[in-house]
Motif scaffolding. Structure first.
Motif, PDB file in Angstrom:
ATOM      1  N   LEU A  89       0.547  -0.935   0.228  1.00 20.72           N
ATOM      2  CA  LEU A  89       0.352   0.004  -0.161  1.00 20.72           C
ATOM      3  C   LEU A  89       1.237   1.503  -0.088  1.00 20.72           C
ATOM      4  O   LEU A  89       1.692   1.030   0.696  1.00 20.72           O
ATOM      5  CB  LEU A  89      -1.178  -0.137   1.248  1.00 20.72           C
ATOM      6  CG  LEU A  89      -1.586   1.232   1.415  1.00 20.72           C
ATOM      7  CD1 LEU A  89      -2.356   1.723   0.150  1.00 20.72           C
ATOM      8  CD2 LEU A  89      -3.004   1.290   2.626  1.00 20.72           C
ATOM      9  N   TYR A  90       0.519   2.168  -0.430  1.00 18.66           N
ATOM     10  CA  TYR A  90       1.489   3.836  -1.025  1.00 18.66           C
ATOM     11  C   TYR A  90       0.427   4.367  -0.758  1.00 18.66           C
ATOM     12  O   TYR A  90      -0.712   4.890  -1.164  1.00 18.66           O
ATOM     13  CB  TYR A  90       1.806   4.183  -2.100  1.00 18.66           C
ATOM     14  CG  TYR A  90       2.867   2.908  -2.847  1.00 18.66           C
ATOM     15  CD1 TYR A  90       4.067   3.315  -3.263  1.00 18.66           C
ATOM     16  CD2 TYR A  90       2.946   1.329  -2.746  1.00 18.66           C
ATOM     17  CE1 TYR A  90       5.923   2.661  -3.358  1.00 18.66           C
ATOM     18  CE2 TYR A  90       4.139   1.022  -3.539  1.00 18.66           C
ATOM     19  CZ  TYR A  90       5.140   1.345  -3.804  1.00 18.66           C
ATOM     20  OH  TYR A  90       6.461   0.860  -4.331  1.00 18.66           O
ATOM     21  N   VAL A  98       5.369  10.177   0.701  1.00 18.76           N
ATOM     22  CA  VAL A  98       4.561   8.749   0.607  1.00 18.76           C
ATOM     23  C   VAL A  98       5.350   8.259   1.368  1.00 18.76           C
ATOM     24  O   VAL A  98       5.997   8.020   1.511  1.00 18.76           O
ATOM     25  CB  VAL A  98       4.776   8.194  -1.288  1.00 18.76           C
ATOM     26  CG1 VAL A  98       3.627   6.791  -1.592  1.00 18.76           C
ATOM     27  CG2 VAL A  98       4.421   9.097  -2.164  1.00 18.76           C
ATOM     28  N   VAL A  99       4.152   6.821   2.139  1.00 15.18           N
ATOM     29  CA  VAL A  99       4.083   6.040   3.465  1.00 15.18           C
ATOM     30  C   VAL A  99       4.242   4.874   2.541  1.00 15.18           C
ATOM     31  O   VAL A  99       2.716   4.585   2.109  1.00 15.18           O
ATOM     32  CB  VAL A  99       3.691   6.638   4.251  1.00 15.18           C
ATOM     33  CG1 VAL A  99       3.893   5.760   5.078  1.00 15.18           C
ATOM     34  CG2 VAL A  99       3.788   7.576   4.797  1.00 15.18           C
ATOM     35  N   THR A 100       5.168   3.372   2.701  1.00 17.29           N
ATOM     36  CA  THR A 100       4.199   2.422   1.798  1.00 17.29           C
ATOM     37  C   THR A 100       4.271   1.338   3.065  1.00 17.29           C
ATOM     38  O   THR A 100       4.815   1.126   4.318  1.00 17.29           O
ATOM     39  CB  THR A 100       5.566   1.530   1.418  1.00 17.29           C
ATOM     40  OG1 THR A 100       6.509   1.530   1.612  1.00 17.29           O
ATOM     41  CG2 THR A 100       5.859   2.539  -0.333  1.00 17.29           C
ATOM     42  N   TYR A 101       3.434   0.914   3.184  1.00 20.17           N
ATOM     43  CA  TYR A 101       2.949  -0.137   4.642  1.00 20.17           C
ATOM     44  C   TYR A 101       2.760  -1.716   3.480  1.00 20.17           C
ATOM     45  O   TYR A 101       2.176  -2.036   2.436  1.00 20.17           O
ATOM     46  CB  TYR A 101       1.645   0.158   4.449  1.00 20.17           C
ATOM     47  CG  TYR A 101       2.107   1.202   5.698  1.00 20.17           C
ATOM     48  CD1 TYR A 101       2.360   1.310   7.084  1.00 20.17           C
ATOM     49  CD2 TYR A 101       0.977   2.421   4.739  1.00 20.17           C
ATOM     50  CE1 TYR A 101       2.189   2.777   7.460  1.00 20.17           C
ATOM     51  CE2 TYR A 101       1.369   3.782   5.411  1.00 20.17           C
ATOM     52  CZ  TYR A 101       1.481   3.667   7.183  1.00 20.17           C
ATOM     53  OH  TYR A 101       1.495   4.901   7.700  1.00 20.17           O
ATOM     54  N   GLU A 113       9.127   5.520   3.858  1.00 22.13           N
ATOM     55  CA  GLU A 113       8.807   7.107   3.496  1.00 22.13           C
ATOM     56  C   GLU A 113       9.281   7.238   2.476  1.00 22.13           C
ATOM     57  O   GLU A 113      10.921   7.498   2.342  1.00 22.13           O
ATOM     58  CB  GLU A 113       8.585   8.075   4.765  1.00 22.13           C
ATOM     59  CG  GLU A 113       7.589   7.732   5.390  1.00 22.13           C
ATOM     60  CD  GLU A 113       8.226   8.779   7.245  1.00 22.13           C
ATOM     61  OE1 GLU A 113       8.129   9.519   6.558  1.00 22.13           O
ATOM     62  OE2 GLU A 113       7.405   8.253   8.406  1.00 22.13           O
ATOM     63  N   ILE A 114       8.302   7.810   1.246  1.00 21.93           N
ATOM     64  CA  ILE A 114       9.033   8.270   0.057  1.00 21.93           C
ATOM     65  C   ILE A 114       9.436   9.736   0.000  1.00 21.93           C
ATOM     66  O   ILE A 114       7.748  10.059  -0.356  1.00 21.93           O
ATOM     67  CB  ILE A 114       9.131   7.849  -1.340  1.00 21.93           C
ATOM     68  CG1 ILE A 114       9.169   5.535  -0.995  1.00 21.93           C
ATOM     69  CG2 ILE A 114       9.598   8.427  -2.077  1.00 21.93           C
ATOM     70  CD1 ILE A 114       8.049   5.427  -2.055  1.00 21.93           C
TER      71      ILE A 114
END
Length: 132
Positions: A89-90, A98-101, A113-114
């Motif tokens: 998930l972005y 943008v945080v990814t999970y 975290e991007i």
């Protein structure tokens, strides 16, 4: 916002909550999920998970016509979400990250975290050739 889940149901964000509509044997409202109001961004993965970002900046995970949990982040408001082909998930934020999970049935593990540089609010997330 509207998204179709892996099992074919449609999740529709409304002001009263998340409506789940089934198209088997005609159009039928099969569930209303309270607590997820004003969904402005929805995304579905291949496992049946639905991510929903609300106008208030909250991020929720739903599955099987139920609210599983909220992904809380201190001092962070979400603005968009999208699952990639691998189920990561972005989630875009109002401060340009943008945080990814990794999503599971009972929690979301933050991967990274991007930063997006000079951008402020991330409105949409699109994937090109397996990259953001």
């Amino acid at each position: 916002s509207i998204v179709q889940s892996a099992d074919g149901d449609y999740y529709i964000g409304t002001s009263d909550g998340m409506a789940v509509v089934c198209l088997r044997n005609g159009i039928m409202l099969s569930q209303t999920i309270d607590g997820v109001r004003y969904a402005q961004s929805l995304s579905a993965d291949r496992k049946g998970n639905i991510a929903a970002v609300t106008a208030e900046g909250s991020l929720y995970i739903l599955n099987d016509q139920k609210l599983l949990y909220e992904i809380p982040e201190k001092d962070l408001k979400y603005s968009a979400c999208s699952f990639d082909a691998d189920g990561i998930l972005y989630a875009g934020t109002t401060d340009g990250r943008v945080v990814t999970y990794n999503i599971s049935e009972d929690n979301a593990d933050k991967v990274r975290e991007i930063p997006s540089g000079d951008f402020t609010t991330i409105n949409e997330i699109y994937f090109m050739e397996e990259n953001v």
